[in-house]
Design a protein around this motif. Structure first.
Motif, PDB file in Angstrom:
ATOM      1  N   LEU A  24      15.343 -29.559  13.543  1.00 30.55           N
ATOM      2  CA  LEU A  24      15.459 -28.468  12.579  1.00 30.55           C
ATOM      3  C   LEU A  24      14.192 -27.627  12.559  1.00 30.55           C
ATOM      4  O   LEU A  24      14.252 -26.392  12.602  1.00 30.55           O
ATOM      5  N   LEU A  25      13.034 -28.275  12.534  1.00 32.61           N
ATOM      6  CA  LEU A  25      11.778 -27.534  12.521  1.00 32.61           C
ATOM      7  C   LEU A  25      11.568 -26.762  13.816  1.00 32.61           C
ATOM      8  O   LEU A  25      11.075 -25.626  13.789  1.00 32.61           O
TER       9      LEU A  25
ATOM     10  N   GLU B  45      14.218 -39.004  11.017  1.00 34.96           N
ATOM     11  CA  GLU B  45      15.227 -39.073   9.965  1.00 34.96           C
ATOM     12  C   GLU B  45      16.070 -37.800   9.963  1.00 34.96           C
ATOM     13  O   GLU B  45      15.608 -36.725  10.314  1.00 34.96           O
ATOM     14  N   THR B  46      17.325 -37.959   9.588  1.00 37.73           N
ATOM     15  CA  THR B  46      18.242 -36.823   9.629  1.00 37.73           C
ATOM     16  C   THR B  46      18.247 -36.092   8.302  1.00 37.73           C
ATOM     17  O   THR B  46      18.030 -36.679   7.239  1.00 37.73           O
ATOM     18  N   VAL B  47      18.479 -34.806   8.393  1.00 36.64           N
ATOM     19  CA  VAL B  47      18.609 -33.952   7.214  1.00 36.64           C
ATOM     20  C   VAL B  47      19.902 -33.167   7.346  1.00 36.64           C
ATOM     21  O   VAL B  47      20.396 -32.924   8.441  1.00 36.64           O
TER      22      VAL B  47
ATOM     23  N   SER C  49      29.853 -22.503   3.376  1.00 36.36           N
ATOM     24  CA  SER C  49      30.712 -23.688   3.450  1.00 36.36           C
ATOM     25  C   SER C  49      30.420 -24.546   4.675  1.00 36.36           C
ATOM     26  O   SER C  49      31.053 -25.578   4.870  1.00 36.36           O
ATOM     27  N   ALA C  50      29.474 -24.161   5.498  1.00 38.95           N
ATOM     28  CA  ALA C  50      29.139 -24.919   6.705  1.00 38.95           C
ATOM     29  C   ALA C  50      27.981 -25.869   6.417  1.00 38.95           C
ATOM     30  O   ALA C  50      27.088 -25.561   5.632  1.00 38.95           O
ATOM     31  N   SER C  51      28.008 -27.031   7.049  1.00 37.28           N
ATOM     32  CA  SER C  51      26.890 -27.960   6.940  1.00 37.28           C
ATOM     33  C   SER C  51      26.595 -28.539   8.320  1.00 37.28           C
ATOM     34  O   SER C  51      27.480 -28.657   9.166  1.00 37.28           O
ATOM     35  N   LEU C  52      25.334 -28.871   8.527  1.00 37.43           N
ATOM     36  CA  LEU C  52      24.878 -29.370   9.811  1.00 37.43           C
ATOM     37  C   LEU C  52      23.902 -30.508   9.552  1.00 37.43           C
ATOM     38  O   LEU C  52      22.973 -30.361   8.758  1.00 37.43           O
ATOM     39  N   THR C  53      24.117 -31.655  10.197  1.00 39.42           N
ATOM     40  CA  THR C  53      23.221 -32.795  10.070  1.00 39.42           C
ATOM     41  C   THR C  53      22.518 -33.000  11.406  1.00 39.42           C
ATOM     42  O   THR C  53      23.174 -33.128  12.442  1.00 39.42           O
TER      43      THR C  53
END
Length: 77
Positions: free
Chosen positions: A43-44, A25-27, A33-37
């Motif tokens: 990620l871990l 699943e994506t987080v 102001s930056a976001s990353l999916t």
């Protein structure tokens, strides 16, 4: 002994792949102001690698401080 190491390596690889496929699943991570999916497993993995790098740098810094504090300065004369 070589076969024991090979079996342990294969078991570790199986655990890693099982972890990856159970955490698809994506987080979304946001910083300022930056976001990353990205997938949770990536990620871990990134956090783990970043922790290893910063931990290694921190330990080498502490070792150099201790070495500098415990060595005698050269005698000049």
């Amino acid at each position: 002994m070589r076969y024991v190491y090979l079996a342990l390596l294969l078991a570790l690889a199986a655990v890693v792949f099982l972890f990856k496929f159970q955490n698809l699943e994506t987080v979304t991570v946001q910083f300022l102001s930056a976001s990353l999916t990205l997938p949770l497993s990536l990620l871990l993995l990134g956090v783990y690698v970043l922790g290893m790098l910063t931990g290694g740098v921190f330990l080498s810094l502490i070792r150099s401080w201790v070495h500098g504090a415990t060595t005698k300065p050269p005698v000049r004369g």
